[in-house]
Design a protein around this motif. Structure first.
Motif, mmCIF file in Angstrom:
data_model
loop_
_atom_site.group_PDB
_atom_site.id
_atom_site.type_symbol
_atom_site.label_atom_id
_atom_site.label_comp_id
_atom_site.label_asym_id
_atom_site.label_seq_id
_atom_site.Cartn_x
_atom_site.Cartn_y
_atom_site.Cartn_z
ATOM 1 N N ASP A 28 4.114 29.194 -65.061
ATOM 2 C CA ASP A 28 4.541 27.833 -65.363
ATOM 3 C C ASP A 28 5.557 27.835 -66.503
ATOM 4 O O ASP A 28 6.402 26.955 -66.589
ATOM 5 C CB ASP A 28 3.325 26.966 -65.717
ATOM 6 N N VAL A 29 5.486 28.823 -67.359
ATOM 7 C CA VAL A 29 6.464 28.989 -68.440
ATOM 8 C C VAL A 29 7.772 29.520 -67.856
ATOM 9 O O VAL A 29 8.852 29.004 -68.134
ATOM 10 C CB VAL A 29 5.924 29.936 -69.532
ATOM 11 N N CYS A 30 7.681 30.563 -67.044
ATOM 12 C CA CYS A 30 8.852 31.216 -66.449
ATOM 13 C C CYS A 30 8.492 31.634 -65.038
ATOM 14 O O CYS A 30 7.517 32.366 -64.834
ATOM 15 C CB CYS A 30 9.263 32.429 -67.284
ATOM 16 N N ALA A 31 9.268 31.195 -64.066
ATOM 17 C CA ALA A 31 8.946 31.400 -62.655
ATOM 18 C C ALA A 31 9.198 32.818 -62.149
ATOM 19 O O ALA A 31 9.230 33.047 -60.955
ATOM 20 C CB ALA A 31 9.733 30.406 -61.801
ATOM 21 N N CYS A 32 9.354 33.765 -63.034
ATOM 22 C CA CYS A 32 9.613 35.152 -62.637
ATOM 23 C C CYS A 32 8.322 35.965 -62.698
ATOM 24 O O CYS A 32 7.710 36.102 -63.766
ATOM 25 C CB CYS A 32 10.666 35.759 -63.554
ATOM 26 N N ARG A 33 7.930 36.519 -61.568
ATOM 27 C CA ARG A 33 6.684 37.298 -61.498
ATOM 28 C C ARG A 33 6.728 38.539 -62.382
ATOM 29 O O ARG A 33 5.731 38.892 -63.006
ATOM 30 C CB ARG A 33 6.394 37.689 -60.049
ATOM 31 N N ALA A 34 7.871 39.206 -62.462
ATOM 32 C CA ALA A 34 7.973 40.408 -63.306
ATOM 33 C C ALA A 34 7.775 40.045 -64.776
ATOM 34 O O ALA A 34 7.101 40.768 -65.514
ATOM 35 C CB ALA A 34 9.316 41.099 -63.099
ATOM 36 N N TRP A 35 8.357 38.937 -65.210
ATOM 37 C CA TRP A 35 8.213 38.490 -66.597
ATOM 38 C C TRP A 35 6.742 38.208 -66.904
ATOM 39 O O TRP A 35 6.208 38.690 -67.899
ATOM 40 C CB TRP A 35 9.078 37.244 -66.828
ATOM 41 N N ALA A 36 6.097 37.448 -66.037
ATOM 42 C CA ALA A 36 4.684 37.115 -66.250
ATOM 43 C C ALA A 36 3.831 38.384 -66.229
ATOM 44 O O ALA A 36 2.933 38.552 -67.062
ATOM 45 C CB ALA A 36 4.206 36.135 -65.182
ATOM 46 N N GLY A 37 4.120 39.301 -65.308
ATOM 47 C CA GLY A 37 3.358 40.550 -65.229
ATOM 48 C C GLY A 37 3.502 41.394 -66.484
ATOM 49 O O GLY A 37 2.533 41.982 -66.965
ATOM 50 N N THR A 38 4.705 41.438 -67.013
ATOM 51 C CA THR A 38 4.935 42.191 -68.255
ATOM 52 C C THR A 38 4.105 41.608 -69.393
ATOM 53 O O THR A 38 3.468 42.344 -70.149
ATOM 54 C CB THR A 38 6.430 42.184 -68.624
ATOM 55 N N LEU A 39 4.083 40.297 -69.515
ATOM 56 C CA LEU A 39 3.303 39.677 -70.591
ATOM 57 C C LEU A 39 1.805 39.868 -70.376
ATOM 58 O O LEU A 39 1.065 40.092 -71.345
ATOM 59 C CB LEU A 39 3.646 38.195 -70.726
ATOM 60 N N LEU A 40 1.363 39.806 -69.126
ATOM 61 C CA LEU A 40 -0.060 40.056 -68.854
ATOM 62 C C LEU A 40 -0.451 41.474 -69.261
ATOM 63 O O LEU A 40 -1.492 41.676 -69.884
ATOM 64 C CB LEU A 40 -0.368 39.850 -67.363
ATOM 65 N N ARG A 41 0.363 42.436 -68.900
ATOM 66 C CA ARG A 41 0.052 43.833 -69.222
ATOM 67 C C ARG A 41 0.085 44.104 -70.726
ATOM 68 O O ARG A 41 -0.532 45.057 -71.201
ATOM 69 C CB ARG A 41 1.022 44.777 -68.500
ATOM 70 N N GLY A 42 0.786 43.284 -71.477
ATOM 71 C CA GLY A 42 0.900 43.476 -72.918
ATOM 72 C C GLY A 42 -0.269 42.910 -73.722
ATOM 73 O O GLY A 42 -0.330 43.102 -74.933
ATOM 74 N N ARG A 43 -1.169 42.207 -73.051
ATOM 75 C CA ARG A 43 -2.304 41.612 -73.771
ATOM 76 C C ARG A 43 -3.247 42.686 -74.260
ATOM 77 O O ARG A 43 -3.351 43.727 -73.613
ATOM 78 C CB ARG A 43 -3.089 40.656 -72.853
ATOM 79 N N PRO A 44 -3.906 42.467 -75.360
ATOM 80 C CA PRO A 44 -3.896 41.282 -76.214
ATOM 81 C C PRO A 44 -2.764 41.353 -77.238
ATOM 82 O O PRO A 44 -2.332 42.428 -77.661
ATOM 83 C CB PRO A 44 -5.245 41.328 -76.910
ATOM 84 N N TYR A 45 -2.297 40.176 -77.631
ATOM 85 C CA TYR A 45 -1.251 40.066 -78.647
ATOM 86 C C TYR A 45 -1.904 39.759 -79.989
ATOM 87 O O TYR A 45 -2.762 38.878 -80.076
ATOM 88 C CB TYR A 45 -0.248 38.966 -78.266
ATOM 89 N N PRO A 46 -1.517 40.483 -81.040
ATOM 90 C CA PRO A 46 -2.159 40.267 -82.337
ATOM 91 C C PRO A 46 -1.817 38.922 -82.976
ATOM 92 O O PRO A 46 -2.598 38.393 -83.760
ATOM 93 C CB PRO A 46 -1.647 41.423 -83.195
ATOM 94 N N ASP A 47 -0.651 38.377 -82.625
ATOM 95 C CA ASP A 47 -0.233 37.109 -83.214
ATOM 96 C C ASP A 47 0.859 36.497 -82.333
ATOM 97 O O ASP A 47 1.403 37.171 -81.453
ATOM 98 C CB ASP A 47 0.254 37.301 -84.659
ATOM 99 N N PRO A 48 1.165 35.210 -82.533
ATOM 100 C CA PRO A 48 2.192 34.564 -81.710
ATOM 101 C C PRO A 48 3.555 35.244 -81.782
ATOM 102 O O PRO A 48 4.273 35.282 -80.785
ATOM 103 C CB PRO A 48 2.258 33.142 -82.274
#
Length: 186
Positions: free
Chosen positions: A30-50
């Motif tokens: 919903d933030v960005c309609a690109c599956r690769a972008w969303a997948g990259t952020l999912l794989r990077g979890r957890p994030y220590p801070d914003p």
């Protein structure tokens, strides 16, 4: 001139870090309609801070292929024509809401010329911009070489994603309980 965007609150980050992949992926798409972008952020979890999340989001935008960038752009309606029934789209394009009919018609004409020239929607972080400034921007950018415009689009996408991630984190943040001063008994 580069505008400094506010850093989203850390309180909503715990939801993003701990949510199941399905809901987190939907929220990111919903933030960005690109599956690769969303997948990259999912794989990077957890994030220590914003800030770490925003840095990862920026890096993911920078790494998008041409096809992935096109997928992200496909999720954005043209300036002056927010997606029907989408309050976020209307909010982001608020500057065009009260524009005179002649300005709206010119924006439509230039949007079509831009799309014909570059093969995708004219993308700009419209938050806070007036209709006149949006029209000036499309006029200016129509003359850009495609490689220059591609990098501008990438920058604008990153700015939009940062704003939307901030809203996501604020929406996911636990609300403070209402006190009696707000009409709710404890």
């Amino acid at each position: 001139m580069t505008q400094r965007l506010p850093t989203p609150p850390a309180s909503g980050l715990s939801w993003l870090n701990t949510a199941d992949d399905g809901p987190a992926r939907r929220a990111l798409l919903d933030v960005c309609a690109c599956r690769a972008w969303a997948g990259t952020l999912l794989r990077g979890r957890p994030y220590p801070d914003p800030e770490a999340l925003l840095a990862a989001a920026d890096a993911a935008v920078a790494a998008l292929t041409a096809e992935e960038l096109a997928e992200a752009l496909a999720g954005h309606p043209p300036i002056g024509r927010p997606a029907p029934g989408d309050p976020r789209s209307a909010r982001e394009q608020r500057g065009m809401a009260g524009a005179a009919p002649a300005l709206r018609a010119e924006m439509l004409r230039l949007n079509l010329a831009y799309q014909e020239r570059f093969g995708h929607v004219f993308l700009i972080c419209a938050t806070g911009l007036t209709a006149g400034r949006l029209l000036d921007a499309v006029r200016e950018r129509l003359g850009n070489p495609p490689e220059t415009e591609r990098e501008i689009v990438r920058t604008e996408l990153g700015r939009i994603n940062r704003i939307r991630l901030g809203r996501l984190l604020r929406a996911a943040a636990p609300a403070a309980p209402a006190g009696p001063e707000e009409g709710h008994p404890r």
